[in-house]
Scaffold this active site. Structure first.
Site, PDB file in Angstrom:
ATOM      1  N   CYS A  28       0.850  -1.180   0.000  1.00  0.00           N
ATOM      2  CA  CYS A  28       0.000   0.000   0.000  1.00  0.00           C
ATOM      3  C   CYS A  28       0.891   1.237   0.000  1.00  0.00           C
ATOM      4  CB  CYS A  28      -0.948   0.098   1.173  1.00  0.00           C
ATOM      5  SG  CYS A  28      -2.189  -1.195   1.192  1.00  0.00           S
ATOM      6  N   ARG A  45       4.355  -0.571  -4.436  1.00  0.00           N
ATOM      7  CA  ARG A  45       3.968  -1.027  -3.102  1.00  0.00           C
ATOM      8  C   ARG A  45       2.616  -1.754  -3.102  1.00  0.00           C
ATOM      9  NH1 ARG A  45       6.854   1.607   0.966  1.00  0.00           N
ATOM     10  NH2 ARG A  45       5.231   0.978   2.400  1.00  0.00           N
ATOM     11  N   ASN A  65      -2.348   2.379   5.524  1.00  0.00           N
ATOM     12  CA  ASN A  65      -1.501   1.230   5.216  1.00  0.00           C
ATOM     13  C   ASN A  65      -1.302   0.483   6.522  1.00  0.00           C
ATOM     14  OD1 ASN A  65       0.478  -0.525   4.320  1.00  0.00           O
ATOM     15  ND2 ASN A  65       2.110   0.999   4.409  1.00  0.00           N
ATOM     16  N   GLY A  66      -1.528  -0.833   6.496  1.00  0.00           N
ATOM     17  CA  GLY A  66      -1.382  -1.626   7.713  1.00  0.00           C
ATOM     18  C   GLY A  66      -2.612  -2.486   7.904  1.00  0.00           C
ATOM     19  N   GLU A  89      17.011 -18.887  -4.587  1.00  0.00           N
ATOM     20  CA  GLU A  89      16.756 -17.538  -5.106  1.00  0.00           C
ATOM     21  C   GLU A  89      16.388 -17.594  -6.592  1.00  0.00           C
ATOM     22  OE1 GLU A  89      16.128 -14.789  -3.906  1.00  0.00           O
ATOM     23  OE2 GLU A  89      16.614 -13.287  -5.401  1.00  0.00           O
ATOM     24  N   GLU A  98       8.106 -15.700  -8.999  1.00  0.00           N
ATOM     25  CA  GLU A  98       7.406 -14.436  -8.763  1.00  0.00           C
ATOM     26  C   GLU A  98       7.169 -13.635 -10.028  1.00  0.00           C
ATOM     27  OE1 GLU A  98       9.435 -11.787  -6.027  1.00  0.00           O
ATOM     28  OE2 GLU A  98      11.353 -12.485  -6.753  1.00  0.00           O
ATOM     29  N   HIS A 105      16.353 -37.839  -2.463  1.00  0.00           N
ATOM     30  CA  HIS A 105      15.540 -38.256  -1.315  1.00  0.00           C
ATOM     31  C   HIS A 105      14.053 -37.992  -1.556  1.00  0.00           C
ATOM     32  CE1 HIS A 105      19.085 -39.174   1.006  1.00  0.00           C
ATOM     33  NE2 HIS A 105      19.600 -38.015   0.610  1.00  0.00           N
TER      34      HIS A 105
END
Ligand code: F6R
Length: 610
Positions: A2, A27, A100-101, A483, A490, A506
């Site tokens: 946000c 964001r 935001n939050g 990574e 993503e 395994h």
């Protein structure tokens, strides 16, 4: 996570808010909205999707005034719909807020207010805060007191900016847990979630701390705690330039940031290598220099890519400084009642310095007595300010949602810290010289690795249709495998897994078939022979192997379907070069799949909710 911007001054607010939102869009980009005040009338516009959709709406239906608030959303509570988009208003329509939050007790607040006959318009937690402020305002007619009162009642995190029709020259902003920065212009103020939207307007800023509230307007800036105790704030000069935030001719920020790495890696070491005295000089560690040799244990933590950097750090610290080192997901650390022994140095790793899980873990280990360091990029961010000391990356803003240049700079900084700690303990001058020599050659080796771009583009065209990929690595290159897989996931939305190469047999080996590319990272270090054996195991099951290998390694060429050659370097430094082709491979594969690489779905750059 946000983005918020608010403005009060003399200029038309509409363009300032929209341009600010565009810079904050990384964001969150589920929906966007603005509220402006003109002659005590609100104009509110909201649009689902990107900021461009809001900008088009405002072109058709302009908003006016020289005070306003705006928001770009990453949905937490409630779908990304028009009614859930911010700003949210109270029932009287006199209070508007962006937030935001997460308001954790929103349900009980909502039930209480609904019992008082207040009707809600959205499914969001934020509306409960807007309505609560409005509820108190209806009783007191004092907006500042109402904001304070409401913020004392809410549980959770907030960076919030409030506008009231009856106080048409004043912005009220408050924070607890979610970042807010005030920008100071000439007879104007800005307030924003991060510095990126302030840079075009001012370099003079004030970082708000938790539980602080500011009132901004013609009367200046009044800073207090939420409980009305006055606080002194320091004005800081930002060191970010506009140029650093532009695309600079690249198609995407991700590609620009991948290509910036030779330079960013130089910047991260600049002034920090003292060859004459064979030492590393990290000025940010000054506050705890004397204590450094006394630490008995290290604890590294972060999230996502930063956690991968921490995993590499574990190898570096144990090998070079010979200090027992543990690594934890920040999000898990605080929930498992961690044992923090005396003599523990805890290192929080975070590009943004605002990741809520990392910040919470930091506070947890602090209360348990650890000395804390930050490895942070964003100057002045919460983690940078709350740690006892730390080392900045100094690589400029990272805008692409997928972290690239921050990862390699984190590795470089951790390496310098490990050498520094090692020198204070047992690391010999000869070994240190060798590491320093190798470190200074890294930028040109990264440049060499970037020359693989055309080959990688071709490879991506062959692999882009595959829906499952496996990444294998050992030692310091095991976290690089993680990574590499994360980057692909993503930005391309392809399923990928990273594994320590030997673990494949395994269980995961059952998945191997010609449709699943296996990316094997096999530089010529002490794990080389073992990784080749793992490659053989894949081949004998008709697997398709792409190797990241040391230049002129012929053996690996005979064993694999394709090889991406990177320059030879010291084993411990190899992640700095082996990561580069994996970043490019993820980028090109995502483009071929038609993805928006700078704004992948469901993601946001800075994850400020837990
Ligand atoms: C992946 C990525 C995320 C971040 C993670 C931590 O490309 O960007 O996994 O690494 O959200 O973010 P910071 O480093 O800002 O704490």
């Amino acid at each position: 996570m946000c983005g918020i911007i608010g403005y009060v001054g003399a200029k038309p607010v509409s363009e300032i808010l929209i341009n600010g939102l565009k810079r904050l869009e990384y964001r969150g980009y589920d929906s966007a909205g603005v509220a402006t005040l003109d002659e005590s009338e609100f104009s509110v516009r909201r649009a689902v999707g990107r900021v461009d959709a809001l900008a088009s709406l405002i072109e058709e239906e302009p908003v006016s005034g020289s005070i306003g608030i705006a928001h770009t959303r990453w949905a937490t509570h409630g779908q990304p719909t028009h009614s859930n988009a911010h700003p949210h208003l109270d029932a009287s329509g006199r209070i508007a807020i962006v937030h935001n939050g997460i308001i954790e007790n929103y349900n009980s607040i909502r039930t209480f207010l609904e019992d008082q006959g207040i009707e809600f318009q959205s499914d969001t937690d934020t509306e409960s805060l807007a309505q609560l402020i409005g509820f108190f305002y209806a009783q007191t007619n004092d907006v500042l007191e109402s904001v304070r009162h409401a913020l004392r009642e809410v549980v959770g995190s907030f960076g919030v900016v409030v506008l009231c029709q009856d106080a048409p020259n004043t912005l009220i902003a408050a924070r607890r847990g979610s970042p807010l920065i005030v920008g100071i212009g000439t007879e104007e103020f800005f307030v924003s979630s991060d510095a990126s939207s302030l840079v075009p307007h001012t370099s003079q800023v004030v970082y708000m701390d938790d539980n602080e509230l500011v009132c901004l307007g013609p009367q200046g800036m009044q800073a207090t705690t939420i409980d009305a105790q006055s606080v002194e704030k320091e004005v800081v000069t930002l060191d970010i330039t506009l140029e650093e935030m532009e695309l600079g001719g690249y198609e995407h920020h991700m590609l620009k940031e991948i290509y910036e790495q030779p330079e960013s890696l130089k910047n991260a070491t600049r002034g920090r290598i003292d060859r004459t005295n064979c030492q590393i000089v990290l000025g940010g560690l000054a506050p705890c220099l004397r204590e450094l040799p006394r630490f008995k244990r290290l604890l590294l933590f972060g999230c996502g890519t930063a956690w991968h950097a921490a995993l590499v750090g574990e190898y570096l610290f144990e090998e070079l400084a010979r200090i027992p080192t543990d690594v934890d997901y920040a999000s898990e650390l605080r929930y498992r009642n961690p044992l923090i022994e005396e003599g523990t140095l805890a290192i929080a790793i975070s590009q943004s310095g605002e990741t809520a899980d990392t910040l919470a873990a930091l506070r947890e280990v602090q209360t348990r007595g650890a000395t804390t360091l930050g490895v942070v990029n964003a100057v002045g961010s919460s983690i940078a300010r709350e740690t006892d000391a730390g080392v900045y990356l100094h690589i400029g803003p990272e805008i692409g949602v997928a972290s690239t240049k921050a990862f390699t700079a984190q590795l470089e900084v951790l390496l310098m810290m490990a050498i520094d700690l090692g020198r204070r303990r047992h690391l010999s001058p000869e070994r240190t010289h060798r590491l320093i020599d190798e470190l200074t050659e890294i930028p040109s080796k990264v440049e060499f690795a970037l020359d693989l771009n055309t080959q990688i583009k071709g490879l991506a065209a062959e692999l882009a249709d595959c829906d499952n990929w496996l990444y294998l690595g050992r030692g310091v290159n095991f976290p690089v495998a993680l990574e590499g897989a994360l980057k692909l996931k993503e930005v391309s939305y392809i399923h990928a897994e990273g594994l320590p190469a030997a673990e494949m047999k395994h269980g995961p080996i059952a998945m191997i078939d010609p449709q699943m590319p296996v990316i094997a990272i096999c530089p010529q270090d002490h794990t080389y022979a073992k990784v080749l054996a793992n490659i053989e195991e894949v081949r004998s099951r008709n697997g398709r192997v792409i190797a990241i290998a040391t230049e002129s390694d012929r053996r690996v060429r005979d064993l694999t379907d394709a090889v991406l050659y990177v320059p030879k370097t010291h084993g411990l430094l190899s992640p700095l070069v082996t990561s580069i082709p994996l970043q490019l491979l993820a980028y090109h594969t995502a483009l071929l799949r038609g993805r928006d690489v700078d704004k992948p779905r469901n993601l946001a750059k800075s994850v400020t909710v837990e």
